[in-house]
Design a protein around this motif. Structure first.
Motif, PDB file in Angstrom:
ATOM      1  N   UNK A  38       0.779  -1.215  -0.117  1.00 37.46           N
ATOM      2  CA  UNK A  38       0.048  -0.080   0.145  1.00 37.46           C
ATOM      3  C   UNK A  38       0.874   1.291  -0.040  1.00 37.46           C
ATOM      4  N   UNK A  39       0.715   2.292  -0.821  1.00 41.64           N
ATOM      5  CA  UNK A  39       1.205   3.390  -0.824  1.00 41.64           C
ATOM      6  C   UNK A  39       0.312   4.438  -0.464  1.00 41.64           C
ATOM      7  N   UNK A  40       0.527   5.248   0.485  1.00 37.70           N
ATOM      8  CA  UNK A  40      -0.213   6.575   0.936  1.00 37.70           C
ATOM      9  C   UNK A  40       0.474   7.731   0.575  1.00 37.70           C
ATOM     10  N   UNK A  41      -0.352   8.766   0.147  1.00 36.45           N
ATOM     11  CA  UNK A  41      -0.049   9.877  -0.458  1.00 36.45           C
ATOM     12  C   UNK A  41      -1.063  10.667  -0.170  1.00 36.45           C
ATOM     13  N   UNK A  53      -2.596   6.779  10.527  1.00 34.82           N
ATOM     14  CA  UNK A  53      -3.119   6.246   9.025  1.00 34.82           C
ATOM     15  C   UNK A  53      -2.266   4.886   8.688  1.00 34.82           C
ATOM     16  N   UNK A  54      -0.632   5.533   8.826  1.00 36.55           N
ATOM     17  CA  UNK A  54       0.080   4.181   8.194  1.00 36.55           C
ATOM     18  C   UNK A  54       0.147   3.000   9.281  1.00 36.55           C
ATOM     19  N   UNK A  55      -0.135   3.271  10.581  1.00 40.37           N
ATOM     20  CA  UNK A  55      -0.150   1.973  11.572  1.00 40.37           C
ATOM     21  C   UNK A  55      -1.351   1.281  11.394  1.00 40.37           C
ATOM     22  N   UNK A  56      -2.322   2.065  11.253  1.00 38.05           N
ATOM     23  CA  UNK A  56      -3.841   1.262  11.075  1.00 38.05           C
ATOM     24  C   UNK A  56      -3.872   0.664   9.484  1.00 38.05           C
ATOM     25  N   UNK A  57      -3.383   1.042   8.600  1.00 39.74           N
ATOM     26  CA  UNK A  57      -3.246   0.512   7.481  1.00 39.74           C
ATOM     27  C   UNK A  57      -2.429  -0.664   7.336  1.00 39.74           C
ATOM     28  N   UNK A  58      -1.343  -0.700   8.248  1.00 41.47           N
ATOM     29  CA  UNK A  58      -0.481  -2.020   8.122  1.00 41.47           C
ATOM     30  C   UNK A  58      -1.255  -3.171   8.925  1.00 41.47           C
ATOM     31  N   UNK A  59      -2.177  -3.037   9.612  1.00 42.37           N
ATOM     32  CA  UNK A  59      -2.970  -3.994  10.324  1.00 42.37           C
ATOM     33  C   UNK A  59      -3.892  -4.722   9.398  1.00 42.37           C
ATOM     34  N   UNK A  60      -4.387  -4.038   8.532  1.00 39.88           N
ATOM     35  CA  UNK A  60      -5.563  -4.355   7.525  1.00 39.88           C
ATOM     36  C   UNK A  60      -5.049  -5.647   6.752  1.00 39.88           C
ATOM     37  N   UNK A  67       3.959   2.026   2.076  1.00 39.86           N
ATOM     38  CA  UNK A  67       4.781   2.965   1.692  1.00 39.86           C
ATOM     39  C   UNK A  67       4.380   4.349   2.298  1.00 39.86           C
ATOM     40  N   UNK A  68       4.743   5.046   3.187  1.00 36.76           N
ATOM     41  CA  UNK A  68       4.335   6.264   3.742  1.00 36.76           C
ATOM     42  C   UNK A  68       4.737   7.613   2.929  1.00 36.76           C
ATOM     43  N   UNK A  69       3.877   8.201   2.283  1.00 39.30           N
ATOM     44  CA  UNK A  69       4.374   9.413   1.663  1.00 39.30           C
ATOM     45  C   UNK A  69       3.382  10.559   2.154  1.00 39.30           C
ATOM     46  N   UNK A  70       2.696  10.347   3.209  1.00 39.64           N
ATOM     47  CA  UNK A  70       1.897  11.122   3.566  1.00 39.64           C
ATOM     48  C   UNK A  70       2.426  12.483   4.399  1.00 39.64           C
ATOM     49  N   UNK A  71       1.725  13.706   3.904  1.00 40.56           N
ATOM     50  CA  UNK A  71       2.369  14.875   4.687  1.00 40.56           C
ATOM     51  C   UNK A  71       1.409  15.244   5.627  1.00 40.56           C
ATOM     52  N   UNK A  72       1.680  16.429   6.250  1.00 34.96           N
ATOM     53  CA  UNK A  72       0.891  17.141   7.117  1.00 34.96           C
ATOM     54  C   UNK A  72       0.703  18.587   7.241  1.00 34.96           C
ATOM     55  N   UNK A  73      -0.298  19.138   7.704  1.00 39.00           N
ATOM     56  CA  UNK A  73      -0.357  20.774   7.952  1.00 39.00           C
ATOM     57  C   UNK A  73       0.446  21.297   9.221  1.00 39.00           C
ATOM     58  N   UNK A  74       0.191  20.247  10.322  1.00 34.15           N
ATOM     59  CA  UNK A  74       0.685  20.890  11.536  1.00 34.15           C
ATOM     60  C   UNK A  74       1.513  19.733  12.310  1.00 34.15           C
TER      61      UNK A  74
END
Length: 99
Positions: A38-41, A53-60, A67-74
């Motif tokens: 899974x690639x998350x962006x 999001x990444x940790x819960x996705x790994x448990x699916x 592959x965690x490519x998530x960004x954040x605002x804060x």
């Protein structure tokens, strides 16, 4: 290891992780699944949310890797790792004041 179609894994992540568990608009996170990887962006509100999001996705079931490519605002990492509240403990906040 669970063998699930990539489309089923993706739907599980979008519905159960993003919508139902974290209440994130699925349009904010691009979820691609190829052979169970899974690639998350995209961009979410807080750094801690991106990590969840990444940790819960790994448990699916059926997910082989994330592959965690998530960004954040804060970046709330300092707040998340703090030892308490400047105005008292969480227990004190829950008790009625005698003031």
């Amino acid at each position: 290891m669970h063998l699930r179609p990539d489309s089923e894994i993706r739907d599980d992540i979008v519905v159960n992780v993003l919508r139902h568990t974290l209440w994130i608009d699925p349009a904010a996170v691009q979820v691609d699944v190829v052979n169970g990887v899974v690639t998350l962006a995209g961009r979410v509100g807080c750094r801690s949310t991106a990590g969840m999001v990444a940790r819960l996705t790994a448990d699916v079931p059926g997910v082989v890797d994330v592959v965690d490519r998530l960004g954040w605002q804060y970046d709330d990492s300092r707040l998340v790792h703090s030892k308490g509240y400047a105005f008292g403990s969480a227990e004190r906040l829950m008790r009625p004041s005698n003031d």
